[in-house]
Design a protein around this motif. Structure first.
Motif, PDB file in Angstrom:
ATOM      1  N   ASP A 222      29.722  28.648  35.051  1.00 50.12           N
ATOM      2  CA  ASP A 222      29.150  29.759  34.446  1.00 50.12           C
ATOM      3  C   ASP A 222      29.728  30.989  33.676  1.00 50.12           C
ATOM      4  N   VAL A 223      30.871  31.187  34.442  1.00 49.25           N
ATOM      5  CA  VAL A 223      31.659  32.252  33.940  1.00 49.25           C
ATOM      6  C   VAL A 223      32.309  31.920  32.667  1.00 49.25           C
ATOM      7  N   ARG A 224      32.825  30.730  32.675  1.00 49.47           N
ATOM      8  CA  ARG A 224      33.806  30.102  31.492  1.00 49.47           C
ATOM      9  C   ARG A 224      32.815  30.187  30.349  1.00 49.47           C
ATOM     10  N   GLU A 225      31.646  29.550  30.550  1.00 41.60           N
ATOM     11  CA  GLU A 225      30.670  29.364  29.564  1.00 41.60           C
ATOM     12  C   GLU A 225      29.853  30.761  29.097  1.00 41.60           C
ATOM     13  N   TRP A 226      29.949  31.726  30.031  1.00 36.04           N
ATOM     14  CA  TRP A 226      29.474  33.007  29.388  1.00 36.04           C
ATOM     15  C   TRP A 226      30.603  33.845  28.579  1.00 36.04           C
ATOM     16  N   LEU A 227      31.928  33.443  28.819  1.00 33.61           N
ATOM     17  CA  LEU A 227      32.883  34.049  28.066  1.00 33.61           C
ATOM     18  C   LEU A 227      33.314  33.491  26.656  1.00 33.61           C
ATOM     19  N   GLU A 228      32.297  32.732  26.189  1.00 35.04           N
ATOM     20  CA  GLU A 228      32.381  32.174  24.955  1.00 35.04           C
ATOM     21  C   GLU A 228      32.564  33.195  23.746  1.00 35.04           C
ATOM     22  N   GLY A 229      31.886  34.529  24.131  1.00 34.82           N
ATOM     23  CA  GLY A 229      31.941  35.454  22.967  1.00 34.82           C
ATOM     24  C   GLY A 229      32.950  36.500  23.071  1.00 34.82           C
ATOM     25  N   ASN A 230      33.989  36.249  24.065  1.00 30.17           N
ATOM     26  CA  ASN A 230      35.084  36.999  24.470  1.00 30.17           C
ATOM     27  C   ASN A 230      36.321  36.373  24.324  1.00 30.17           C
ATOM     28  N   LEU A 231      37.339  37.005  23.516  1.00 27.55           N
ATOM     29  CA  LEU A 231      38.643  36.125  23.532  1.00 27.55           C
ATOM     30  C   LEU A 231      39.646  36.991  23.824  1.00 27.55           C
ATOM     31  N   CYS A 232      40.758  36.254  24.390  1.00 23.38           N
ATOM     32  CA  CYS A 232      41.808  36.884  25.141  1.00 23.38           C
ATOM     33  C   CYS A 232      43.181  36.041  24.720  1.00 23.38           C
ATOM     34  N   ARG A 233      44.011  36.623  24.039  1.00 22.48           N
ATOM     35  CA  ARG A 233      45.096  35.997  23.399  1.00 22.48           C
ATOM     36  C   ARG A 233      46.439  35.736  24.378  1.00 22.48           C
ATOM     37  N   CYS A 234      46.084  36.673  25.822  1.00 17.28           N
ATOM     38  CA  CYS A 234      47.439  36.719  26.498  1.00 17.28           C
ATOM     39  C   CYS A 234      47.392  35.851  27.864  1.00 17.28           C
ATOM     40  N   THR A 235      45.950  35.872  28.367  1.00 18.71           N
ATOM     41  CA  THR A 235      46.197  35.367  29.789  1.00 18.71           C
ATOM     42  C   THR A 235      45.933  33.925  30.051  1.00 18.71           C
ATOM     43  N   GLY A 236      45.181  33.312  28.975  1.00 21.78           N
ATOM     44  CA  GLY A 236      44.830  32.034  29.403  1.00 21.78           C
ATOM     45  C   GLY A 236      43.707  32.069  29.989  1.00 21.78           C
ATOM     46  N   TYR A 237      43.022  33.103  30.359  1.00 24.34           N
ATOM     47  CA  TYR A 237      41.685  33.118  31.069  1.00 24.34           C
ATOM     48  C   TYR A 237      41.577  32.977  32.432  1.00 24.34           C
ATOM     49  N   HIS A 238      42.641  32.496  33.003  1.00 22.02           N
ATOM     50  CA  HIS A 238      42.850  32.178  34.619  1.00 22.02           C
ATOM     51  C   HIS A 238      42.358  33.381  35.451  1.00 22.02           C
ATOM     52  N   ASN A 239      43.361  34.364  34.996  1.00 17.83           N
ATOM     53  CA  ASN A 239      42.839  35.525  36.049  1.00 17.83           C
ATOM     54  C   ASN A 239      41.585  36.295  35.831  1.00 17.83           C
ATOM     55  N   ILE A 240      41.199  36.107  34.475  1.00 10.78           N
ATOM     56  CA  ILE A 240      39.843  36.762  34.064  1.00 10.78           C
ATOM     57  C   ILE A 240      38.832  36.200  34.878  1.00 10.78           C
ATOM     58  N   VAL A 241      38.874  34.920  34.836  1.00 10.06           N
ATOM     59  CA  VAL A 241      37.641  34.034  35.448  1.00 10.06           C
ATOM     60  C   VAL A 241      37.725  34.569  37.007  1.00 10.06           C
ATOM     61  N   LYS A 242      38.969  34.636  37.575  1.00  2.62           N
ATOM     62  CA  LYS A 242      39.157  34.861  39.105  1.00  2.62           C
ATOM     63  C   LYS A 242      38.558  36.241  38.976  1.00  2.62           C
ATOM     64  N   SER A 243      38.883  37.055  38.261  1.00  3.94           N
ATOM     65  CA  SER A 243      38.337  38.683  38.549  1.00  3.94           C
ATOM     66  C   SER A 243      37.018  38.623  38.463  1.00  3.94           C
ATOM     67  N   ILE A 244      36.434  37.879  37.432  1.00  4.71           N
ATOM     68  CA  ILE A 244      34.907  37.985  37.492  1.00  4.71           C
ATOM     69  C   ILE A 244      34.362  37.546  38.563  1.00  4.71           C
ATOM     70  N   LEU A 245      34.737  36.393  39.081  1.00  4.83           N
ATOM     71  CA  LEU A 245      34.128  35.708  40.318  1.00  4.83           C
ATOM     72  C   LEU A 245      34.153  36.774  41.669  1.00  4.83           C
ATOM     73  N   ALA A 246      35.359  37.248  41.515  1.00  8.21           N
ATOM     74  CA  ALA A 246      35.642  38.240  42.717  1.00  8.21           C
ATOM     75  C   ALA A 246      34.674  39.717  42.524  1.00  8.21           C
ATOM     76  N   GLY A 247      34.738  40.264  41.079  1.00  7.31           N
ATOM     77  CA  GLY A 247      33.688  41.143  40.918  1.00  7.31           C
ATOM     78  C   GLY A 247      32.371  40.938  41.231  1.00  7.31           C
ATOM     79  N   ALA A 248      31.858  39.710  40.990  1.00  9.26           N
ATOM     80  CA  ALA A 248      30.473  39.235  41.104  1.00  9.26           C
ATOM     81  C   ALA A 248      30.209  39.304  42.487  1.00  9.26           C
ATOM     82  N   LYS A 249      31.216  38.798  43.484  1.00  9.93           N
ATOM     83  CA  LYS A 249      30.981  38.809  44.918  1.00  9.93           C
ATOM     84  C   LYS A 249      30.646  40.407  45.262  1.00  9.93           C
TER      85      LYS A 249
END
Lengths: 155, 265
Positions: free
Chosen positions: A124-151
């Motif tokens: 769900d998080v990865r699909e939601w981020l369709e409209g947000n681009l990051c050119r540094c991280t490769g998204y791994h820690n962004i997804v981890k952050s969002i899952l943690a933040g959601a909790k």
């Protein structure tokens, strides 16, 4: 010039603007709220995501006059004094950024996701981020952050 | 962006009269295409008439054998509508896969079909479901509405107020999206309503959405997915660009039709 009135981060604001002023220009240049970034300026990257009446929107693809009477919130409105919003805190804890340019849009988009879907899966998080681009991280820690933040947001 | 005059209309009548009396007026729905177009100076309307405050253009209702969606209803609202999810789940799924969440929060069904982008999703949904486009002056069948690349049957001063979809027996939409833009490289909506099978293709043709009778004949009454897959589509008149060749798109039409038929069950 027309006058536009809205609330931004809970405060009433009112200004004369040219109709062609983008919401992001209004936030940054008239109100000095430079936390909302302009990345691509073509509706693709999501660095400019804010909330309009509680829903995420790309403020580079909206006129300031379209926000007449709306409640707008930006990254500056999230923290409570020195206490970060749980989603901001999750990005800090999980190293969800490198250069940080995309981060305000990522955080605002992520909060809308959790408000729409309080228990998102990684997919769900990865699909939601369709409209947000990051050119540094490769998204791994962004997804981890969002899952943690959601909790944390679920409490 | 070139300068323009802006007005927020409070009613359909006000919107139509403001647009008609302007030198070169344009309705503004969600703005997800119009604002980027203005930013690139590809259009120069004298006036924008914002429709967002007209409450009777928003909402979903069910009446008899059909579902009606107000023209200013956002993609996110259609995707999450209980009525659409229970009566035409294929249409809810189509709306939920347009663009990205921010586009779905602001983009509207009326704006999308008035624009008639040749790679947009809604035109395929409207044509396959045999929808009727309702304007301030008349009702137009989807077959007659979409007339070509970014062209529709809408006349000056004509405002889309709603779209009515007959409830199908079964339907599904399969899209092969461009990985960057999420626009359809090819998308096929397959629907069976009252015994009639329709297949509408978006993204493929340089003149916009079209019905493929070859695919419809192959699908038949049983929605035969393997027969649809075996159909050989001509690449004549199909788009040929950096995203896909016309031959590749022709092949994708059969494949997406077959996937849609399988999903429709």
């Amino acid at each position: 010039m027309p006058t536009v009135s809205m609330t931004v981060n809970g405060e009433n604001v009112s200004s004369e603007v040219e109709p062609r002023t983008l919401l992001v220009q209004y936030l940054r240049e008239n109100l000095g709220l430079t936390g909302t970034h302009v990345g691509c300026d073509t509706s693709q990257c999501g660095a400019c995501v804010v909330h309009v009446n509680g829903k995420s929107a790309k403020s580079c693809t909206m006129l300031a006059v379209q926000a007449e009477g709306s409640e707008v919130s930006t990254i500056e409105g999230l923290a409570d004094g020195d206490t970060l919003h749980p989603m901001q805190e999750a990005f800090r804890e999980n190293h969800g950024l490198q250069c940080g340019f995309c981060t305000p849009g990522m955080v605002m988009s992520a909060i809308d996701l959790v408000q729409t879907n309080s228990n998102p899966s990684e997919q769900d998080v990865r699909e939601w981020l369709e409209g947000n681009l990051c050119r540094c991280t490769g998204y791994h820690n962004i997804v981890k952050s969002i899952l943690a933040g959601a909790k944390t947001m679920q409490g | 962006m070139y300068d323009f005059k802006y007005q927020q209309a409070n009613s359909q009548d006000e919107a139509v009269s403001a647009q008609s009396s302007a030198e070169d007026g344009s309705f503004l729905a969600g703005g997800m295409t119009l604002i980027p177009t203005l930013k690139q100076r590809l259009a120069q309307p004298s006036d924008l008439v914002d429709l967002s405050a007209i409450n009777d253009l928003v909402g979903v209702s069910e009446e008899g054998d059909s579902v009606t969606i107000g023209s200013m209803t956002t993609h996110a609202s259609v995707a999450s509508s209980e009525i659409v999810n229970s009566k035409i789940p294929a249409l809810a799924a189509l709306a939920g896969n347009i663009g990205d969440p921010q586009v779905r929060n602001r983009g509207t069904i009326g704006g999308s079909i008035a624009n008639n982008d040749p790679a947009a999703d809604y035109p395929a949904g409207c044509v396959a479901l045999n929808a009727t486009i309702i304007t301030n002056t008349r009702k137009i069948s989807a077959d007659d509405f979409f007339t070509g690349l970014f062209e529709t049957a809408l006349e000056d001063g004509e405002l889309i107020t709603a779209v009515t979809f007959p409830i199908p027996d079964r339907a599904a939409y399969a899209k092969f999206p461009n990985p960057a833009s999420r626009y359809a490289i090819v998308g096929v909506m397959v629907a069976q309503t009252g015994g009639e099978t329709r297949a509408a293709v978006t993204g493929a043709s340089d003149s916009g959405v079209f019905r493929s009778t070859d695919i419809e004949n192959a699908l038949g009454d049983t929605l035969d997915a393997s027969a649809a897959k075996a159909v050989s589509i001509s690449s004549d008149g199909l788009n040929n660009d950096i995203h896909a060749s016309s031959e590749y798109r022709a092949h994708l039409v059969s494949i997406m039709a077959s996937r849609a038929a399988t999903a429709a069950g």
